[in-house]
Scaffold this motif. Structure first.
Motif, PDB file in Angstrom:
ATOM      1  N   LEU A 127       0.832  -1.195   0.000  1.00  0.00           N
ATOM      2  CA  LEU A 127       0.000   0.000   0.000  1.00  0.00           C
ATOM      3  C   LEU A 127       0.869   1.249   0.000  1.00  0.00           C
ATOM      4  N   ARG A 128       1.864   1.276   0.860  1.00  0.00           N
ATOM      5  CA  ARG A 128       2.710   2.460   0.970  1.00  0.00           C
ATOM      6  C   ARG A 128       3.562   2.685  -0.277  1.00  0.00           C
ATOM      7  N   LYS A 129       3.901   1.610  -0.979  1.00  0.00           N
ATOM      8  CA  LYS A 129       4.657   1.753  -2.221  1.00  0.00           C
ATOM      9  C   LYS A 129       3.788   2.265  -3.367  1.00  0.00           C
ATOM     10  N   THR A 130       2.500   1.926  -3.318  1.00  0.00           N
ATOM     11  CA  THR A 130       1.615   2.244  -4.437  1.00  0.00           C
ATOM     12  C   THR A 130       0.915   3.585  -4.266  1.00  0.00           C
ATOM     13  N   LEU A 131       0.492   3.897  -3.029  1.00  0.00           N
ATOM     14  CA  LEU A 131      -0.255   5.121  -2.763  1.00  0.00           C
ATOM     15  C   LEU A 131       0.585   6.102  -1.950  1.00  0.00           C
ATOM     16  N   ASP A 132       0.435   7.384  -2.269  1.00  0.00           N
ATOM     17  CA  ASP A 132       1.101   8.464  -1.544  1.00  0.00           C
ATOM     18  C   ASP A 132       0.080   9.111  -0.621  1.00  0.00           C
ATOM     19  N   PHE A 133       0.230   8.886   0.674  1.00  0.00           N
ATOM     20  CA  PHE A 133      -0.745   9.401   1.630  1.00  0.00           C
ATOM     21  C   PHE A 133      -0.538  10.887   1.947  1.00  0.00           C
ATOM     22  N   ASN A 134       0.298  11.546   1.160  1.00  0.00           N
ATOM     23  CA  ASN A 134       0.368  13.007   1.193  1.00  0.00           C
ATOM     24  C   ASN A 134      -0.565  13.617   0.160  1.00  0.00           C
ATOM     25  N   GLN A 135      -1.171  12.768  -0.652  1.00  0.00           N
ATOM     26  CA  GLN A 135      -2.108  13.194  -1.684  1.00  0.00           C
ATOM     27  C   GLN A 135      -3.457  12.520  -1.452  1.00  0.00           C
ATOM     28  N   PRO A 136      -4.564  13.120  -1.946  1.00  0.00           N
ATOM     29  CA  PRO A 136      -5.893  12.541  -1.703  1.00  0.00           C
ATOM     30  C   PRO A 136      -6.015  11.089  -2.160  1.00  0.00           C
ATOM     31  N   VAL A 137      -6.760  10.331  -1.382  1.00  0.00           N
ATOM     32  CA  VAL A 137      -7.037   8.925  -1.666  1.00  0.00           C
ATOM     33  C   VAL A 137      -8.549   8.718  -1.581  1.00  0.00           C
ATOM     34  N   ALA A 138      -9.094   7.944  -2.493  1.00  0.00           N
ATOM     35  CA  ALA A 138     -10.507   7.566  -2.419  1.00  0.00           C
ATOM     36  C   ALA A 138     -10.610   6.199  -1.756  1.00  0.00           C
ATOM     37  N   LEU A 139     -11.238   6.159  -0.589  1.00  0.00           N
ATOM     38  CA  LEU A 139     -11.468   4.902   0.129  1.00  0.00           C
ATOM     39  C   LEU A 139     -12.790   4.321  -0.347  1.00  0.00           C
ATOM     40  N   MET A 140     -12.736   3.162  -0.986  1.00  0.00           N
ATOM     41  CA  MET A 140     -13.916   2.512  -1.539  1.00  0.00           C
ATOM     42  C   MET A 140     -14.362   1.386  -0.612  1.00  0.00           C
ATOM     43  N   LEU A 141     -15.563   1.521  -0.061  1.00  0.00           N
ATOM     44  CA  LEU A 141     -16.152   0.495   0.811  1.00  0.00           C
ATOM     45  C   LEU A 141     -17.493   0.087   0.192  1.00  0.00           C
ATOM     46  N   ILE A 142     -17.405  -0.710  -0.850  1.00  0.00           N
ATOM     47  CA  ILE A 142     -18.579  -1.054  -1.644  1.00  0.00           C
ATOM     48  C   ILE A 142     -19.161  -2.387  -1.180  1.00  0.00           C
ATOM     49  N   THR A 176     -10.834   4.475  11.808  1.00  0.00           N
ATOM     50  CA  THR A 176      -9.388   4.247  11.738  1.00  0.00           C
ATOM     51  C   THR A 176      -8.870   4.470  10.319  1.00  0.00           C
ATOM     52  N   LEU A 177      -9.613   3.976   9.345  1.00  0.00           N
ATOM     53  CA  LEU A 177      -9.214   4.150   7.950  1.00  0.00           C
ATOM     54  C   LEU A 177      -9.331   5.609   7.517  1.00  0.00           C
ATOM     55  N   VAL A 178     -10.446   6.243   7.876  1.00  0.00           N
ATOM     56  CA  VAL A 178     -10.673   7.630   7.467  1.00  0.00           C
ATOM     57  C   VAL A 178      -9.638   8.552   8.109  1.00  0.00           C
ATOM     58  N   ASP A 179      -9.310   8.307   9.361  1.00  0.00           N
ATOM     59  CA  ASP A 179      -8.324   9.138  10.052  1.00  0.00           C
ATOM     60  C   ASP A 179      -6.959   9.089   9.363  1.00  0.00           C
ATOM     61  N   ALA A 180      -6.661   7.990   8.694  1.00  0.00           N
ATOM     62  CA  ALA A 180      -5.361   7.848   8.025  1.00  0.00           C
ATOM     63  C   ALA A 180      -5.310   8.582   6.694  1.00  0.00           C
ATOM     64  N   LEU A 181      -6.470   8.982   6.181  1.00  0.00           N
ATOM     65  CA  LEU A 181      -6.518   9.646   4.880  1.00  0.00           C
ATOM     66  C   LEU A 181      -6.138  11.116   5.003  1.00  0.00           C
ATOM     67  N   PRO A 182      -5.444  11.651   4.010  1.00  0.00           N
ATOM     68  CA  PRO A 182      -5.119  13.071   4.037  1.00  0.00           C
ATOM     69  C   PRO A 182      -6.340  13.927   3.706  1.00  0.00           C
ATOM     70  N   SER A 183      -6.244  15.209   4.051  1.00  0.00           N
ATOM     71  CA  SER A 183      -7.306  16.150   3.703  1.00  0.00           C
ATOM     72  C   SER A 183      -7.533  16.148   2.193  1.00  0.00           C
ATOM     73  N   GLY A 184      -8.800  16.256   1.795  1.00  0.00           N
ATOM     74  CA  GLY A 184      -9.130  16.227   0.373  1.00  0.00           C
ATOM     75  C   GLY A 184      -9.434  14.843  -0.162  1.00  0.00           C
ATOM     76  N   SER A 185      -9.341  13.837   0.721  1.00  0.00           N
ATOM     77  CA  SER A 185      -9.659  12.466   0.320  1.00  0.00           C
ATOM     78  C   SER A 185     -11.169  12.264   0.300  1.00  0.00           C
ATOM     79  N   TYR A 186     -11.585  11.127  -0.232  1.00  0.00           N
ATOM     80  CA  TYR A 186     -13.005  10.804  -0.343  1.00  0.00           C
ATOM     81  C   TYR A 186     -13.280   9.430   0.243  1.00  0.00           C
ATOM     82  N   VAL A 187     -14.507   9.254   0.727  1.00  0.00           N
ATOM     83  CA  VAL A 187     -14.983   7.958   1.196  1.00  0.00           C
ATOM     84  C   VAL A 187     -16.230   7.611   0.399  1.00  0.00           C
ATOM     85  N   VAL A 188     -16.221   6.438  -0.196  1.00  0.00           N
ATOM     86  CA  VAL A 188     -17.346   5.966  -1.004  1.00  0.00           C
ATOM     87  C   VAL A 188     -17.867   4.692  -0.356  1.00  0.00           C
TER      88      VAL A 188
END
Length: 276
Positions: A148-163, A181-193
């Motif tokens: 996860l850390r190699k693929t995503l940059d948690f300094n940039q927005p991430v869309a958390l998909m919980l479908i 816990t998951l949302v708290d780890a997301l940077p500002s400007g991220s989204y939760v779906v």
């Protein structure tokens, strides 16, 4: 069975017990399921005949949400937990069709999904995909995973998909804490779906029939439907985008309302929210 690494996961596959991902695959017309999954799927369909419609509309919602995020919202990173068995137009395919540089991490705990990892890990040259074998009930394992850390940059927005996954968490699983816990780890400007099963939209007679079947032991319950207010509680502190927490068919759907399935046939809420 083996995944893309050649590792054999067949010992982890229990063909005698229904699994939500394989049952969902059955409702969508797939072939990656066993007799137990089909029997469970048919038992639910007898109580709720529109379950296949709900499954399809849930999938369409995912596709619309990802197109919005990769397009209008300019999101380039997706964390898709509860991936399910690959079918047409998976998250990475939709996102990368809009923005080829999109990066996606899939998470699931079903070894059948793992056997399809190569399909999930297909990517455009500009983007990237990864797969984590983990459970939503253990969010720290997901967040600390090296892939996860190699693929995503948690300094940039991430869309958390919980479908169509959170309703498989019962109250004793502490679902609100897990999601937080998951949302708290997301940077500002991220989204939760999220899409979440509900009984709010069901016909009252159908709800009563389902209750009788459950009490009689003819229908096994492995999910916890939640009301509109209960779903809303997952988004405390987030900015819920218009049109709000609505039936999946009503979320930014270009299909005219008159041509959509009736609400009683789509017992699933859909929501997209932004983290300030």
């Amino acid at each position: 069975m083996a995944d893309g690494s050649g590792e054999d996961w067949s010992g982890r596959i229990d063909t005698t017990t229904a699994h939500p991902a394989r049952r969902y695959n059955y409702w969508l017309g797939g072939k990656d399921n066993f007799a137990a999954d089909r029997e469970s799927g048919e038992a639910i369909a007898r109580v709720y005949p529109a379950i296949r419609t709900t499954a399809l509309e849930n999938r369409y919602f995912l596709q619309r949400a990802v197109r919005f995020l990769a397009g209008e919202a300019n999101v380039r990173q997706f964390l898709d937990i509860g991936t399910g068995i690959p079918t047409a137009d998976n998250t990475h395919e939709v996102a990368q069709s809009v923005a080829p540089s999109s990066r996606i991490v899939y998470v699931d705990n079903d070894p059948i999904v793992l056997t399809h990892a190569r399909a999930l890990l297909t990517s455009t040259p500009e983007g990237a995909t990864a797969y984590i074998d983990a459970d939503l009930r253990d969010p720290r394992t997901i967040l600390d995973d090296e892939s996860l850390r190699k693929t995503l940059d948690f300094n940039q927005p991430v869309a958390l998909m919980l479908i169509a996954i959170v309703h498989f968490l019962f109250d004793e699983d502490k679902p609100y804490e897990l999601v937080k816990t998951l949302v708290d780890a997301l940077p500002s400007g991220s989204y939760v779906v999220m899409t979440h099963g509900t009984a709010d939209l069901n016909d009252p007679a159908a709800r009563e029939y389902a209750l009788r079947e459950i009490q009689a032991g003819r229908l096994k319950v492995d999910a916890r439907p939640r009301s509109h207010d209960e779903v809303a509680a997952f988004f405390t502190g987030l900015e819920v985008l218009e049109p709000g927490i609505v039936p999946v068919t009503a979320w930014r759907n270009p299909v005219p309302e008159a041509d959509r399935p009736p609400l009683v046939d789509t017992a699933m809420y859909g929501v997209v929210a932004r983290k300030p």
